[in-house]
Write a protein that holds these residues in place. Structure first.
Motif, PDB file in Angstrom:
ATOM      1  N   ASN A   1       0.817  12.643  -2.416  1.00 35.89           N
ATOM      2  CA  ASN A   1       2.236  11.821  -2.511  1.00 35.89           C
ATOM      3  C   ASN A   1       3.286  12.511  -3.134  1.00 35.89           C
ATOM      4  O   ASN A   1       4.358  12.239  -2.530  1.00 35.89           O
ATOM      5  N   LYS A   2       2.970  13.340  -3.906  1.00 36.33           N
ATOM      6  CA  LYS A   2       4.305  14.158  -4.473  1.00 36.33           C
ATOM      7  C   LYS A   2       4.638  15.156  -3.969  1.00 36.33           C
ATOM      8  O   LYS A   2       6.312  15.263  -3.686  1.00 36.33           O
ATOM      9  N   GLU A   3       4.107  15.917  -3.053  1.00 34.70           N
ATOM     10  CA  GLU A   3       4.521  16.633  -1.997  1.00 34.70           C
ATOM     11  C   GLU A   3       5.432  15.999  -0.799  1.00 34.70           C
ATOM     12  O   GLU A   3       6.471  16.647  -0.587  1.00 34.70           O
ATOM     13  N   GLU A   4       4.877  14.961  -0.605  1.00 35.30           N
ATOM     14  CA  GLU A   4       5.372  14.064   0.406  1.00 35.30           C
ATOM     15  C   GLU A   4       6.966  13.762   0.151  1.00 35.30           C
ATOM     16  O   GLU A   4       7.893  13.378   0.797  1.00 35.30           O
ATOM     17  N   ILE A   5       6.860  13.209  -1.435  1.00 33.12           N
ATOM     18  CA  ILE A   5       8.315  12.671  -1.712  1.00 33.12           C
ATOM     19  C   ILE A   5       9.189  13.922  -1.797  1.00 33.12           C
ATOM     20  O   ILE A   5      10.278  13.679  -1.496  1.00 33.12           O
ATOM     21  N   ALA A   6       8.754  15.029  -2.229  1.00 36.20           N
ATOM     22  CA  ALA A   6       9.528  16.220  -2.192  1.00 36.20           C
ATOM     23  C   ALA A   6      10.047  16.568  -0.836  1.00 36.20           C
ATOM     24  O   ALA A   6      11.236  16.735  -0.410  1.00 36.20           O
ATOM     25  N   THR A   7       9.424  16.372   0.380  1.00 36.49           N
ATOM     26  CA  THR A   7       9.637  16.756   1.694  1.00 36.49           C
ATOM     27  C   THR A   7      10.438  15.784   2.142  1.00 36.49           C
ATOM     28  O   THR A   7      11.518  15.943   2.967  1.00 36.49           O
ATOM     29  N   LEU A   8      10.347  14.341   1.731  1.00 37.72           N
ATOM     30  CA  LEU A   8      11.076  13.337   2.234  1.00 37.72           C
ATOM     31  C   LEU A   8      12.775  13.739   1.675  1.00 37.72           C
ATOM     32  O   LEU A   8      13.507  13.188   2.194  1.00 37.72           O
ATOM     33  N   HIS A   9      12.626  14.041   0.302  1.00 39.00           N
ATOM     34  CA  HIS A   9      13.983  14.223  -0.225  1.00 39.00           C
ATOM     35  C   HIS A   9      14.538  15.482   0.605  1.00 39.00           C
ATOM     36  O   HIS A   9      15.777  15.304   0.649  1.00 39.00           O
ATOM     37  N   ALA A  10      14.053  16.309   0.960  1.00 38.81           N
ATOM     38  CA  ALA A  10      14.799  17.388   1.730  1.00 38.81           C
ATOM     39  C   ALA A  10      14.987  16.892   2.871  1.00 38.81           C
ATOM     40  O   ALA A  10      16.148  17.282   3.504  1.00 38.81           O
ATOM     41  N   PHE A  11      14.397  16.068   3.731  1.00 35.85           N
ATOM     42  CA  PHE A  11      15.040  15.355   4.913  1.00 35.85           C
ATOM     43  C   PHE A  11      16.012  14.768   4.677  1.00 35.85           C
ATOM     44  O   PHE A  11      17.164  14.803   5.448  1.00 35.85           O
ATOM     45  N   TYR A  12      16.343  13.873   3.442  1.00 35.44           N
ATOM     46  CA  TYR A  12      17.538  13.150   3.362  1.00 35.44           C
ATOM     47  C   TYR A  12      18.606  14.142   2.836  1.00 35.44           C
ATOM     48  O   TYR A  12      19.861  14.150   3.497  1.00 35.44           O
TER      49      TYR A  12
ATOM     50  N   ASN B   1      11.152  16.451   9.570  1.00 41.10           N
ATOM     51  CA  ASN B   1       9.982  17.395   9.199  1.00 41.10           C
ATOM     52  C   ASN B   1       8.729  16.469   9.446  1.00 41.10           C
ATOM     53  O   ASN B   1       8.735  15.292   9.810  1.00 41.10           O
ATOM     54  N   LYS B   2       7.495  17.196   9.026  1.00 46.52           N
ATOM     55  CA  LYS B   2       6.400  16.619   9.527  1.00 46.52           C
ATOM     56  C   LYS B   2       6.223  15.227   8.726  1.00 46.52           C
ATOM     57  O   LYS B   2       5.931  14.133   9.164  1.00 46.52           O
TER      58      LYS B   2
ATOM     59  N   THR C   1       0.942  -1.097   0.011  1.00 48.62           N
ATOM     60  CA  THR C   1       0.013   0.037   0.098  1.00 48.62           C
ATOM     61  C   THR C   1       0.939   1.206  -0.013  1.00 48.62           C
ATOM     62  O   THR C   1       0.706   2.196  -0.719  1.00 48.62           O
ATOM     63  N   SER C   2       1.946   1.182   0.822  1.00 51.35           N
ATOM     64  CA  SER C   2       2.624   2.410   0.963  1.00 51.35           C
ATOM     65  C   SER C   2       3.598   2.778  -0.289  1.00 51.35           C
ATOM     66  O   SER C   2       3.519   3.953  -0.903  1.00 51.35           O
ATOM     67  N   VAL C   3       3.923   1.643  -1.029  1.00 49.84           N
ATOM     68  CA  VAL C   3       4.676   1.570  -2.150  1.00 49.84           C
ATOM     69  C   VAL C   3       3.939   2.062  -3.501  1.00 49.84           C
ATOM     70  O   VAL C   3       4.313   2.914  -4.003  1.00 49.84           O
ATOM     71  N   ASN C   4       2.492   1.708  -3.381  1.00 49.89           N
ATOM     72  CA  ASN C   4       1.809   2.053  -4.482  1.00 49.89           C
ATOM     73  C   ASN C   4       1.191   3.601  -4.203  1.00 49.89           C
ATOM     74  O   ASN C   4       1.099   4.375  -5.116  1.00 49.89           O
ATOM     75  N   TYR C   5       1.180   4.030  -3.251  1.00 51.16           N
ATOM     76  CA  TYR C   5       0.956   5.432  -2.544  1.00 51.16           C
ATOM     77  C   TYR C   5       1.987   6.195  -3.370  1.00 51.16           C
ATOM     78  O   TYR C   5       1.645   7.386  -4.068  1.00 51.16           O
ATOM     79  N   PHE C   6       3.043   6.057  -3.149  1.00 44.50           N
ATOM     80  CA  PHE C   6       4.278   6.758  -3.538  1.00 44.50           C
ATOM     81  C   PHE C   6       4.430   6.873  -5.195  1.00 44.50           C
ATOM     82  O   PHE C   6       4.638   7.960  -5.695  1.00 44.50           O
ATOM     83  N   LEU C   7       4.327   5.678  -5.450  1.00 49.11           N
ATOM     84  CA  LEU C   7       4.308   5.394  -7.147  1.00 49.11           C
ATOM     85  C   LEU C   7       3.140   6.123  -7.718  1.00 49.11           C
ATOM     86  O   LEU C   7       3.580   6.812  -8.769  1.00 49.11           O
ATOM     87  N   ILE C   8       1.998   5.721  -7.628  1.00 47.07           N
ATOM     88  CA  ILE C   8       0.849   6.319  -8.454  1.00 47.07           C
ATOM     89  C   ILE C   8       0.133   7.167  -7.669  1.00 47.07           C
ATOM     90  O   ILE C   8      -0.364   8.064  -8.270  1.00 47.07           O
ATOM     91  N   GLY C   9       0.056   7.305  -6.292  1.00 48.59           N
ATOM     92  CA  GLY C   9      -0.893   8.247  -5.845  1.00 48.59           C
ATOM     93  C   GLY C   9      -2.705   7.701  -6.045  1.00 48.59           C
ATOM     94  O   GLY C   9      -2.635   6.809  -5.787  1.00 48.59           O
ATOM     95  N   ASP C  10      -3.210   8.677  -6.567  1.00 50.88           N
ATOM     96  CA  ASP C  10      -4.737   8.143  -6.778  1.00 50.88           C
ATOM     97  C   ASP C  10      -4.799   7.876  -8.162  1.00 50.88           C
ATOM     98  O   ASP C  10      -4.632   8.814  -9.078  1.00 50.88           O
ATOM     99  N   GLU C  11      -5.287   6.805  -8.372  1.00 49.98           N
ATOM    100  CA  GLU C  11      -5.394   6.207  -9.926  1.00 49.98           C
ATOM    101  C   GLU C  11      -6.864   6.730 -10.557  1.00 49.98           C
ATOM    102  O   GLU C  11      -7.080   6.547 -11.833  1.00 49.98           O
TER     103      GLU C  11
END
Length: 753
Positions: free
Chosen positions: A86-97, A103-104, A62-72
């Motif tokens: 999902n896209k905003e969260e990927i960008a925020t996780l990138h900032a974390f790394y 971050n939140k 479920t988590s993998v599909n969320y990040f890959l596709i989001g809402d189909e």
């Protein structure tokens, strides 16, 4: 089901892989889908599966599909509250790394994933870069009135950084994905040649998987833009051959500009399989028979032969006449054929070269799916009238036929068509050979088969027409009607079989009899009209003939029809004919059809005793007027046998005459006039009589008109009918006269002259 599903007995899904289905014979752009709309989602399943395998044990699906596709699910309107982030969260996780600061988003996902795991980090960082390219690769504008300007990705540094990751990454899975992401970025850049250069430099080290062929399709597209059409088409054919997911895309993109382009593409082919792939797409656009011949010579086991064979057989079917009718000539009715005439016509339409080719391949038995060619041959042998050899072909097909439901259905229906075609004169004996299949076609399949691919509708309708024609030739008009009922007339003009009283009584006797044969039971079961419908028709006819006791007796035998309510009060008579107005008007009592007839009988009984002659006559006039085409009770006669329609032209002549005849109404209005006790009553009767005169004028004026477009404009909308003249001359001092002027534009214009 595609466009040809309802005039075909040969189901292509039985024989060809699903990836070919958009290329089956169709009246649309693509079979079953019309247009290809999966540009953004085509590979979602592959992507989710690949990453799920890579991250197995590291992240839940479920988590993998969320990040890959989001809402189909497609979004057709803005809904900010429920937008997937999902896209905003990927960008925020990138900032974390990148910043190594919580971050939140990182706090949220740390509860579900080990963000320190190398694979999880690699997953997020890959998606972060992939999202950058998606800003130009994903298009949400599915159509536009104006040409859409192609988006380009012009961040050269970002593209180079992606390529650098590819060059330095040692993980095979990630390296393959960064290779494709580099290709994708270069393809959408403003320097597309670099994509080709990168591909040529690296392709030998890349696994030949879906990503490779996606990239190869990019190279083909760039070559097309560079007007290198031969190269482009050659490459598209390779993708068509090796990547089923892209078959519809490559078939659409395959566009030789001329014969020279095509010849050059063929010359580029390195082996027979590549040549076969080129012919496979060429056959979709040009000539299936030629393509089959070429591919069969190159590679008899080629999978591409399967879909081309279905197109070839479906094209043979497309030419057939299954209606048992022929054009009768200009302004003439359709000519009804005999079974022999129909077979002769269809035999002449079969392509002899196609038959010879299918015969050759079937006899050789060296294709990937021999049963496809055996069934094709058997079917064409049936159409040629070679029923014995068709049986042999079907027997041969049984030996290699897969044990699937669809394959079993397919051979059964072709055997049925062959067996029924053997019957040229129907007898109690030979009809028994098809009884089981008729039950299967008419009763079992419609109830139990829910998948949609299997084409049985044509065999169902054709067999009815075939049997109907046989019975007609035998002189059995009842069975001819039972199987040949025309249910879907364009004009909904009912069933003219019942205009003949003998026909009506004969079919009624047939439906009533209890000792039906098996074929009679089958026919009675599929016949859409039941005894209640015929009784209803007789009730309507008797009512219009003013035979009310008869009508009541017939109406008693109509089951629930007798309880149907009139939409308006059928005993009201107004100045304007406005059934919609009458339907919404307050009604103290809602009359059922039986109430209506019983009330008429009660009034007629009173009239016979000279009781309240004016009122009863007036109400009876209204009743018969309202069940005519001009009144508020059309639902009384709008039934399957009579027909349906807002215009008299929608009905056959016999019914048009019945529903537009106001002679009974006029007769009762005349009685009311004669019994009227004051001028107001007489004025009302005169005007109601004038409506009948008006309708009669129009009926006679347009009596020979069959369609609206035949009407000649003689500039005459109405004339001064006798009742108009009398009303004006003798009743201008009544209140009703003023009401008529206020509501009737015709009368107002007449008195104003």
């Amino acid at each position: 089901m595609g466009f040809f599903g309802y005039n075909s007995n040969f189901t292509p899904e039985t024989f060809a892989d699903k990836s070919y289905s958009p290329l089956f014979l169709s009246g649309s752009i693509f079979y079953g889908i019309d247009f290809d709309t999966e540009h953004n989602s085509r590979f979602n399943k592959n992507i989710k599966s690949d990453w799920a395998s890579y991250l197995k044990g590291k992240a839940d699906t479920t988590s993998v599909n969320y990040f890959l596709i989001g809402d189909e699910k497609p979004r057709y309107y803005s809904d900010d509250k429920n937008v997937i982030k999902n896209k905003e969260e990927i960008a925020t996780l990138h900032a974390f790394y990148k910043n190594k600061k919580e971050n939140k988003t990182s706090l949220k996902w740390a509860k579900k994933l080990n963000l320190k795991d190398d694979k999880i980090k690699a997953f997020v960082e890959f998606l972060y870069l992939a999202q950058k390219i998606e800003t130009v690769s994903i298009n949400n504008d599915y159509w536009s009135y104006e040409p859409v300007v192609a988006k380009t990705f012009n961040d050269a540094k970002m593209i180079q950084s992606i390529e650098n990751v590819y060059n330095t990454n040692s993980d095979p899975f990630l390296k393959n994905r960064y290779w494709f992401l580099t290709m994708k970025a270069r393809f959408y850049s403003n320097d597309k040649q670099k994509a080709i250069d990168f591909f040529n430099k690296t392709e030998s080290s890349v696994p030949k998987n879906v990503l490779y062929y996606r990239a190869l399709s990019y190279v083909a597209g760039i070559n097309y833009k560079q007007k290198k059409y031969a190269v482009s088409n050659y490459l598209y054919a390779q993708v068509f051959d090796k990547c089923p997911e892209l078959r519809v895309v490559t078939a659409y993109s395959f566009r030789p500009k001329n014969e020279s382009d095509w010849t050059k593409s063929l010359a580029m082919a390195k082996d027979n399989k590549q040549k076969a792939a080129l012919w496979a797409i060429h056959g979709y656009y040009k000539d299936e028979k030629q393509a089959i011949e070429k591919i069969y010579e190159l590679d008899p086991k080629s999978e591409h032969l399967n879909y081309l064979a279905t197109r070839l057989v479906n094209k043979q079917e497309q030419a057939l006449n299954n209606s048992f009718k022929q054009d009768g000539g200009e302004n003439a009715p359709m000519k009804v054929q005999t079974v022999a005439e129909n077979k002769t016509e269809n035999l002449a339409k079969l392509n002899a070269e196609a038959f010879a080719l299918i015969t050759k391949i079937s006899n050789a038995g060296n294709t990937q799916k021999p049963y496809l060619w055996d069934l094709s041959l058997g079917y064409l042998q049936t159409l040629k009238g070679d029923y014995a050899n068709a049986d042999k072909s079907f027997d041969r097909a049984e030996k290699t036929l897969p044990k699937t439901e669809l394959a079993g259905f397919q051979i059964r229906i072709l055997r049925f068509v062959n067996n029924l075609s053997k019957i040229d004169k129907v007898t109690d004996s030979n009809v028994k050979t098809v009884l089981a299949d008729l039950n299967w076609l008419y009763y079992e399949l419609p109830k139990t088969y829910k998948e949609g691919e299997f084409r049985y509708q044509n065999a169902s309708s054709w067999s009815r027409s075939y049997l109907s024609t046989l019975y007609r030739e035998k002189g059995n008009l009842v069975m001819a009607e039972i199987f040949g009922e025309s249910r879907y007339s364009y004009w909904n003009d009912g069933n003219s079989f019942y205009d003949n009283e003998k026909n009506l009584l004969d079919i009624k006797s047939f439906l009533e009899k209890s000792n039906k044969t098996e074929i009679e039971k089958i026919g009675a079961g599929i016949y859409s009209l039941k005894l209640k419908d015929i009784n209803n028709f007789q009730a309507v006819q008797a009512t219009f003939k003013n035979k009310i006791p008869e009508a009541i007796e017939f109406m008693k035998q109509t089951d629930s029809v007798q309880y149907y309510k009139f939409l308006g009060n059928p005993f009201n008579g107004n100045i304007k004919d406005c059934h919609d107005c009458d339907h919404v008007a307050y009604q103290k009592k809602k009359y059922s059809q039986m109430d209506f007839l019983m009330t008429i009988k009660e009034m007629q009984d009173k009239l016979a005793k000279k009781e309240d002659v004016y009122t009863n006559s007036l109400l009876l006039g209204n009743a018969f007027y309202n069940i005519s085409h001009f009144g508020n009770g059309r639902t009384f006669y709008e039934i399957s046998i009579v027909g349906y329609g807002s215009s008299p032209y929608s009905f056959r002549n016999s019914m048009k005459g019945m529903i537009t005849d106001n002679s009974v109404s006029k007769m009762y209005y005349q009685k009311a006039f004669e019994a009227a006790s004051n001028k107001e009553q007489k004025a009302k009767c005169l005007y109601l009589i004038s409506k009948c005169e008006r309708n009669d004028y129009y009926n006679k004026k347009y009596n020979d008109i069959n369609n609206y477009w035949e009407i000649q404009d003689d500039k005459i909308n109405f004339i001064a009918w006798n009742s108009f003249k009398t009303l004006r001359k003798e009743y201008s001092d009544t209140n009703y006269y003023q009401d008529v002027i206020a509501e009737c534009g015709y009368f107002n214009r007449y008195v104003s002259q």
